[in-house]
Design a protein around this motif. Structure first.
Motif, PDB file in Angstrom:
ATOM      1  N   ASN A   1       0.850  -1.194   0.000  1.00  9.19           N
ATOM      2  CA  ASN A   1       0.000   0.000   0.000  1.00  9.19           C
ATOM      3  C   ASN A   1       0.886   1.245   0.000  1.00  9.19           C
ATOM      4  O   ASN A   1       1.678   1.446   0.905  1.00  9.19           O
ATOM      5  CB  ASN A   1      -0.910   0.020   1.232  1.00  9.19           C
ATOM      6  N   LYS A   2       0.731   2.053  -1.023  1.00  7.08           N
ATOM      7  CA  LYS A   2       1.555   3.254  -1.152  1.00  7.08           C
ATOM      8  C   LYS A   2       0.886   4.421  -0.408  1.00  7.08           C
ATOM      9  O   LYS A   2       0.483   5.428  -0.993  1.00  7.08           O
ATOM     10  CB  LYS A   2       1.759   3.620  -2.623  1.00  7.08           C
ATOM     11  N   ASN A   3       0.743   4.247   0.900  1.00  3.97           N
ATOM     12  CA  ASN A   3       0.032   5.252   1.691  1.00  3.97           C
ATOM     13  C   ASN A   3       0.825   6.560   1.777  1.00  3.97           C
ATOM     14  O   ASN A   3       2.041   6.571   1.630  1.00  3.97           O
ATOM     15  CB  ASN A   3      -0.289   4.724   3.097  1.00  3.97           C
ATOM     16  N   TYR A   4       0.113   7.639   1.992  1.00  3.63           N
ATOM     17  CA  TYR A   4       0.615   9.013   2.138  1.00  3.63           C
ATOM     18  C   TYR A   4       0.971   9.682   0.807  1.00  3.63           C
ATOM     19  O   TYR A   4       1.256  10.879   0.802  1.00  3.63           O
ATOM     20  CB  TYR A   4       1.838   9.078   3.075  1.00  3.63           C
ATOM     21  N   VAL A   5       0.978   8.965  -0.301  1.00  2.00           N
ATOM     22  CA  VAL A   5       1.372   9.610  -1.561  1.00  2.00           C
ATOM     23  C   VAL A   5       0.347  10.666  -1.990  1.00  2.00           C
ATOM     24  O   VAL A   5       0.720  11.699  -2.555  1.00  2.00           O
ATOM     25  CB  VAL A   5       1.591   8.582  -2.697  1.00  2.00           C
ATOM     26  N   SER A   6      -0.934  10.423  -1.718  1.00  2.00           N
ATOM     27  CA  SER A   6      -1.962  11.407  -2.068  1.00  2.00           C
ATOM     28  C   SER A   6      -1.794  12.685  -1.254  1.00  2.00           C
ATOM     29  O   SER A   6      -1.930  13.796  -1.777  1.00  2.00           O
ATOM     30  CB  SER A   6      -3.363  10.828  -1.840  1.00  2.00           C
ATOM     31  N   LEU A   7      -1.462  12.520   0.027  1.00  2.00           N
ATOM     32  CA  LEU A   7      -1.234  13.676   0.891  1.00  2.00           C
ATOM     33  C   LEU A   7      -0.006  14.453   0.427  1.00  2.00           C
ATOM     34  O   LEU A   7      -0.020  15.692   0.373  1.00  2.00           O
ATOM     35  CB  LEU A   7      -1.059  13.220   2.340  1.00  2.00           C
ATOM     36  N   LEU A   8       1.058  13.742   0.073  1.00  2.00           N
ATOM     37  CA  LEU A   8       2.272  14.396  -0.407  1.00  2.00           C
ATOM     38  C   LEU A   8       2.023  15.110  -1.733  1.00  2.00           C
ATOM     39  O   LEU A   8       2.573  16.189  -1.980  1.00  2.00           O
ATOM     40  CB  LEU A   8       3.398  13.378  -0.566  1.00  2.00           C
ATOM     41  N   LEU A   9       1.170  14.529  -2.578  1.00  2.00           N
ATOM     42  CA  LEU A   9       0.824  15.178  -3.844  1.00  2.00           C
ATOM     43  C   LEU A   9       0.062  16.473  -3.586  1.00  2.00           C
ATOM     44  O   LEU A   9       0.270  17.473  -4.283  1.00  2.00           O
ATOM     45  CB  LEU A   9      -0.006  14.238  -4.707  1.00  2.00           C
ATOM     46  N   LEU A  10      -0.787  16.473  -2.574  1.00  2.00           N
ATOM     47  CA  LEU A  10      -1.506  17.685  -2.192  1.00  2.00           C
ATOM     48  C   LEU A  10      -0.527  18.767  -1.735  1.00  2.00           C
ATOM     49  O   LEU A  10      -0.626  19.930  -2.161  1.00  2.00           O
ATOM     50  CB  LEU A  10      -2.503  17.362  -1.074  1.00  2.00           C
ATOM     51  N   PHE A  11       0.416  18.389  -0.877  1.00  2.00           N
ATOM     52  CA  PHE A  11       1.433  19.344  -0.422  1.00  2.00           C
ATOM     53  C   PHE A  11       2.282  19.834  -1.591  1.00  2.00           C
ATOM     54  O   PHE A  11       2.695  21.002  -1.625  1.00  2.00           O
ATOM     55  CB  PHE A  11       2.335  18.696   0.632  1.00  2.00           C
ATOM     56  N   LEU A  12       2.538  18.951  -2.558  1.00  2.00           N
ATOM     57  CA  LEU A  12       3.342  19.336  -3.711  1.00  2.00           C
ATOM     58  C   LEU A  12       2.626  20.398  -4.545  1.00  2.00           C
ATOM     59  O   LEU A  12       3.267  21.321  -5.060  1.00  2.00           O
ATOM     60  CB  LEU A  12       3.644  18.108  -4.573  1.00  2.00           C
TER      61      LEU A  12
END
Length: 235
Positions: free
Chosen positions: A62-73
């Motif tokens: 599970n590639k968790n946190y990538v969506s959150l990091l994309l938001l910050f990006l």
């Protein structure tokens, strides 16, 4: 020539993609199972041992946190584009903030998709086995140093320069010149650090160092072009 993007099953000697958990022929376990990304361990490893961190990201189911990091990006790109636009500003407040936020939320995802697509395409040409979700995840995590500016540099800059942070009348550097140049230098350091991690992220997909450098340069060229184009929404 040895292909580092494959792993040979110890049970049946079948060649498997590097990211494979079970052998595609005999279902033998090729490595330990990693269900989720341990964000604390990964963030620390990105400093101490980036290749280990990216390996963990690739192997995580599970590639968790990538969506959150994309938001910050997307927020990070918004701020960078705003900084770039300052010399060309005609009116410090003549832009729609809601439109800018929506634009960067959508366009950042599109730019990352383009980068991932191109990276995947090049990997296939190099005959390297990879999964889109692995390429996407390691690229997103490579931006972590640059993303830290949102929580470290930006609050400090706002506290020191206030409304003049994004102004050319006067420029922020004319208010506290030495401090401004120090913070700018630190900002550049974080971007360079992210670029180095980007190279290592591509390397973790079993790409040779020269190819990793060229792919990373291409990806950052796309990002720079995107930021220069996006600055126009603030002018």
């Amino acid at each position: 020539m040895k292909n580092d993007s494959i792993i040979v099953c110890q049970n049946c000697n079948t060649e498997n993609p590097y990211f494979q958990l079970n052998c595609i022929k005999c279902n033998y376990f090729l490595r330990d199972k990693i269900p989720n990304i341990n964000i604390g361990e990964i963030l620390l490893s990105l400093i101490e041992s980036p290749m280990y961190a990216f390996k963990k990201i690739i192997f995580s189911e599970n590639k968790n946190y990538v969506s959150l990091l994309l938001l910050f990006l997307s927020i990070r790109f918004l701020i960078l584009s705003r900084f770039i636009s300052v010399p060309s500003l005609r009116n410090d407040s003549d832009f729609n903030l809601l439109f800018a936020v929506v634009y960067f939320l959508l366009s950042t995802g599109a730019v990352i998709f383009i980068i991932v697509f191109l990276t995947n395409y090049i990997l296939k040409k190099l005959k390297i086995f990879s999964r889109t979700k692995d390429v996407f995840s390691v690229i997103i995590y490579s931006f972590v140093p640059s993303l830290s500016a949102i929580f470290i540099l930006y609050p400090i800059e706002l506290a020191l320069f206030g409304k003049y942070l994004f102004s050319n009348n006067p420029y922020a550097f004319s208010i506290k010149e030495n401090v401004f140049y120090f913070l700018t230098a630190f900002e550049i350091f974080l971007i360079i650090w992210s670029f180095i991690l980007h190279i290592k992220a591509i390397r973790s997909l079993k790409v040779k160092i020269k190819a990793s450098l060229l792919i990373s340069l291409l990806n950052y060229f796309i990002i720079i072009g995107y930021l220069l184009l996006s600055k126009n929404i603030f002018i």
